[in-house]
Enzyme design. Sequence first.
Site, PDB file in Angstrom:
ATOM      1  N   GLU A   2       7.612  14.544 -13.427  1.00 26.27           N
ATOM      2  CA  GLU A   2       8.618  13.477 -13.452  1.00 26.27           C
ATOM      3  C   GLU A   2       8.275  12.317 -14.402  1.00 26.27           C
ATOM      4  OE1 GLU A   2       9.347  12.323  -9.392  1.00 26.27           O
ATOM      5  OE2 GLU A   2       9.915  14.363  -8.814  1.00 26.27           O
TER       6      GLU A   2
ATOM      7  N   ASN B 264       7.247  19.054 -15.452  1.00 23.54           N
ATOM      8  CA  ASN B 264       8.159  19.348 -14.350  1.00 23.54           C
ATOM      9  C   ASN B 264       9.049  18.120 -14.117  1.00 23.54           C
ATOM     10  OD1 ASN B 264       8.916  21.127 -12.158  1.00 23.54           O
ATOM     11  ND2 ASN B 264       7.810  19.762 -10.748  1.00 23.54           N
TER      12      ASN B 264
ATOM     13  N   HIS C 291      16.627  20.221  -7.195  1.00 30.44           N
ATOM     14  CA  HIS C 291      16.991  19.760  -5.848  1.00 30.44           C
ATOM     15  C   HIS C 291      18.485  19.452  -5.884  1.00 30.44           C
ATOM     16  CE1 HIS C 291      12.860  19.597  -4.506  1.00 30.44           C
ATOM     17  NE2 HIS C 291      12.534  18.884  -5.565  1.00 30.44           N
TER      18      HIS C 291
ATOM     19  N   GLU D 142      11.466  23.887  -7.747  1.00 34.35           N
ATOM     20  CA  GLU D 142      11.525  23.252  -6.409  1.00 34.35           C
ATOM     21  C   GLU D 142      12.922  23.400  -5.802  1.00 34.35           C
ATOM     22  OE1 GLU D 142       9.990  19.241  -6.444  1.00 34.35           O
ATOM     23  OE2 GLU D 142       8.408  19.749  -7.862  1.00 34.35           O
TER      24      GLU D 142
ATOM     25  N   ASP E  21      16.109  23.641  -3.803  1.00 31.88           N
ATOM     26  CA  ASP E  21      16.748  23.598  -2.486  1.00 31.88           C
ATOM     27  C   ASP E  21      18.175  23.113  -2.693  1.00 31.88           C
ATOM     28  OD1 ASP E  21      16.079  20.824  -2.788  1.00 31.88           O
ATOM     29  OD2 ASP E  21      14.440  20.970  -1.343  1.00 31.88           O
TER      30      ASP E  21
HETATM   31  C1  XIL Z   1       7.418  16.019  -1.814  1.00 33.53           C
HETATM   32  C2  XIL Z   1       6.908  16.755  -0.598  1.00 33.53           C
HETATM   33  O1  XIL Z   1       7.807  17.796  -0.277  1.00 33.53           O
HETATM   34  C3  XIL Z   1       6.770  15.800   0.546  1.00 33.53           C
HETATM   35  O2  XIL Z   1       6.124  16.443   1.642  1.00 33.53           O
HETATM   36  C4  XIL Z   1       5.955  14.580   0.124  1.00 33.53           C
HETATM   37  O3  XIL Z   1       5.979  13.626   1.165  1.00 33.53           O
HETATM   38  C5  XIL Z   1       6.505  13.943  -1.130  1.00 33.53           C
HETATM   39  O4  XIL Z   1       6.596  14.920  -2.141  1.00 33.53           O
HETATM   40  N1  XIL Z   1       9.444  16.326  -6.445  1.00 33.53           N
HETATM   41  C6  XIL Z   1       8.187  16.859  -6.496  1.00 33.53           C
HETATM   42  C7  XIL Z   1       7.485  17.219  -5.247  1.00 33.53           C
HETATM   43  O5  XIL Z   1       7.686  17.142  -7.579  1.00 33.53           O
HETATM   44  O6  XIL Z   1       6.090  17.055  -5.338  1.00 33.53           O
HETATM   45  C8  XIL Z   1       8.017  16.413  -4.078  1.00 33.53           C
HETATM   46  O7  XIL Z   1       7.401  16.907  -2.908  1.00 33.53           O
HETATM   47  C9  XIL Z   1       9.512  16.526  -4.012  1.00 33.53           C
HETATM   48  C10 XIL Z   1      10.141  15.956  -5.244  1.00 33.53           C
END
Ligand code: XIL
Length: 360
Positions: free
Chosen positions: A174, A215, A251, A279, A281
Amino acid sequence: MNKLRRIVRAGRTIAGGANILCAACCIATLASGPVLAAPQKAAAKSVSLKSAAAVKGRYFGAAIDPALLAEPSYRKLAAREFSAITPENAMKWQFVEPAEGAFNWRAADEVAAFARSNGQKLRGHNLLWEDHLPSWVANGRFTPAALKALIEDYVGVEVARYKGVVYAWDVVNEPFADDGGWRRGVLYDALGPDYIAIALRAARAADAHAKLYINEYNVERHGAKFEALYNLVVSLKHSGAPIDGVGLQSHFVAGQTPSDLPAILAKFAALGVDVTITELDLRIALPASSQSLARQAEDYRFVVDSCLSVARCVGVTTWGISDAHSWIPSFFPGYGAALLFDDGGNPKPAYAAAISAFRK
Ligand code: XIL
């Protein structure tokens, strides 16, 4: 060598001794054989996400919380369905080195051991992220030179520990704000965008074969943030910095999955890097209904189709396994039901949709 660097070195030397012992015990307890084992024969017989994805030469992965691996049902699903594993939190700097020089590899090692014993790829997540740095780094008053040395040291230590074990690293997580500007924080404020190339080079020096990724989220549709990441990859390539891949977090909200996704994947791939969904969802406003679950299933199908439409899209990873253990309800109040398995670990309509997308 300045004072800070000496202190850092001293901490690492002590931890380094412990690392060797722990690495030895890990090696003793793990099954021998290649880390990236060939797709297992058993998986090919029964339908699973990983066997369906393998038919198309892709992996299907999930983020794993090692604390949950003690639950037999969680463990079983994690092993049966997925050919790649990402530690949800266990490899983040915050958890690996909560206090300067005090390394704790236990959780990360557990995930690595699980992946290895199940013949799964391991994605390392993540090395540098402005948002969740250990407080001693976030609040440290480093000179640019000291921070550069610290990054090189830390990245080198973590990547070397999992050399030959981690298949790909999210080296920087990020790096951009939603408006396409740089995400501000201690790394950027001290070093500017150079911190990214510094980390990539340190990772490459520690493991010549691991794939090195950036990422990011909210870059799955056209806009300023996508442009910013695209231009970063162009400039890293131009300067010879080792960048191998772009991870799109993905996401999404079910029903609002960006139709640009295949085009975005193709644009990054055309720059000569691998791409992957890291990631995934697809959250639903609760309570979920049969309609929203059906909509979600179509969106999962679309994401798999998007990946399959680009030769360099190497796989898809969901951010968790079941809705019982997803980050969504706590980070997006009112939303949930975002994954492929329900609270009881039963496959949802999206599961069948994802599999059928690979099989057609
Ligand atoms: C999130 C985890 O799922 C949580 O358990 C934690 O509290 C915070 O991080 N982007 C990312 C991940 O790259 O590392 C994040 O994961 C979600 C958003």
